[in-house]
Design an enzyme around this catalytic site. Structure first.
Site, PDB file in Angstrom:
ATOM      1  NE  ARG C 101      -3.517   1.723   3.101  1.00  0.00           N
ATOM      2  CZ  ARG C 101      -3.552   3.038   3.235  1.00  0.00           C
ATOM      3  NH1 ARG C 101      -2.437   3.737   3.154  1.00  0.00           N
ATOM      4  NH2 ARG C 101      -4.700   3.652   3.426  1.00  0.00           N
ATOM      5  N   PRO C 102       0.602   2.223  -0.879  1.00  0.00           N
ATOM      6  CG  PRO C 102      -0.009   3.377  -2.794  1.00  0.00           C
ATOM      7  CD  PRO C 102      -0.421   2.241  -1.905  1.00  0.00           C
ATOM      8  CG  ASN C 104       2.989   9.524   2.758  1.00  0.00           C
ATOM      9  OD1 ASN C 104       2.997   9.058   3.894  1.00  0.00           O
ATOM     10  ND2 ASN C 104       4.073   9.993   2.186  1.00  0.00           N
ATOM     11  CB  CYS C 105      -2.600   6.347  -0.519  1.00  0.00           C
ATOM     12  SG  CYS C 105      -2.113   6.862  -2.152  1.00  0.00           S
ATOM     13  CG  LEU C 106      -4.278  10.405   3.994  1.00  0.00           C
ATOM     14  CD1 LEU C 106      -4.602  11.837   4.362  1.00  0.00           C
ATOM     15  CD2 LEU C 106      -3.719   9.669   5.200  1.00  0.00           C
TER      16      LEU C 106
END
Lengths: 96, 116, 106
Positions: C101-102, C104-106
């Site tokens: 999962r990236p 800083n992807c909220l």
């Protein structure tokens, strides 16, 4: 803010204790006219006889109080708001 | 205004360097110009052929190589530290600019943040 | 239907090495995405990115930036990528490509 109000000197914000290697590096990098702002563990410098603080030195009141050092008068005590104002007034900032 | 992030600690021993890398990537994500400066033991970030799989970590050199893809303008390193840690031209990441003195590098930027 | 490799609670593979193109098709099907050559171009790009950098592009903006760097403006824009990978494109694309999962992807 106009150009006239900007101080052409560097504000050094230091939050490392006097025994951290970066403390000495920071003090060695100070130029005439620069301001040193002590925060977090760096405020321990006010009670460290070997610290060798410059004349233009301020320390955050909340951090002094937290460590029982608020009674120590050998530096100017500032608030968080003062720190923000200092940051705005200086053309350069180094966060050590 | 370019923000200079300074890394003065060796890779893998602590998380501070990774946080610095996150800071750089966050600046890049919002098109804020950013540059990196490695000094002292921090220059060991730049060594080629690192493989951190055995210690269960990601290899910082490979992470770092993504910085130019995201628009990080400059990667600088302190020359004397490279000499001290035997990091010759062929040993380090491509595109790293050596600087003779840390003070000179700091003078080139108006906003400087040390990592960790 | 094959058995999918181990995944976390958001559907990302626990081990990027357990990915196969068939796994990608199955994960994509969960989002009702039928993979075409435009999807595969981005998936292959992400797999290669991960091999080189040992990380996913850390945020959606940087995913778009990396695609732009590789394929130019026509593909390196949010609208194109959102059409291929609905939702947050970086998350959807990384999940299908078997990457973590990236961060800083909220």
């Amino acid at each position: 803010m106009t150009q006239e109000q900007t101080i052409q000197a560097t504000l050094h914000i230091l939050n490392k204790s006097p025994s951290h290697p970066r403390f000495a590096t920071c003090l060695a990098a100070l130029h005439e006219g620069d301001t040193l702002a002590l925060a977090e563990n760096a405020v321990l410098a006010v009670t460290d006889s070997t610290a060798g603080l410059p004349r233009n030195c301020v320390a955050l009141g909340a951090d002094l109080e937290a460590r029982g050092l608020a009674g120590n008068p050998n530096v100017q005590i500032i608030s968080y708001g003062d720190l923000v104002r200092l940051t705005a007034e200086h053309s350069r900032t180094v966060s050590w | 205004m370019t923000t200079l992030i300074v890394i003065d600690q060796a890779p893998y021993g602590s998380w501070s360097g990774r946080e610095a890398l996150d800071m750089v990537f966050s600046l890049a994500a919002f098109d804020q110009p950013a540059a990196l400066l490695f000094i002292g033991a921090g220059v060991n970030w730049l060594r080629k052929s690192q493989d951190a799989g055995g210690i269960g970590q990601k290899t910082v050199e490979k992470n770092l190589a993504a910085a130019p893809v995201f628009g990080v303008e400059q990667i600088l390193a302190e020359q004397s530290a490279c000499e001290r840690f035997r990091l010759g031209e062929g040993d380090r990441l491509n595109g790293v600019e050596l600087i003779p003195s840390v003070r000179d590098a700091l003078d080139r930027f108006e906003r400087i943040v040390f990592a960790g | 239907m094959t058995t999918l490799p181990l995944r976390n609670n958001e559907g990302f593979l626990e081990d990027a090495g357990s990915w196969t193109p068939e796994v990608a098709q199955e994960i994509a099907a969960e989002d009702s995405i039928k993979l075409n050559e435009n999807h595969w171009e981005i998936i292959d790009f992400l797999r290669e990115f991960y091999k080189q950098h040992e990380m996913s592009p850390p945020s959606n903006r940087l995913f778009v930036k990396a695609v732009k760097e590789a394929f130019g403006d026509d593909k390196g824009n949010s609208i194109y990528l959102m059409q291929l990978f609905p939702g947050t494109p970086a998350k959807t694309a990384c999940r299908i490509a078997g990457l973590p999962r990236p961060t800083n992807c909220l």
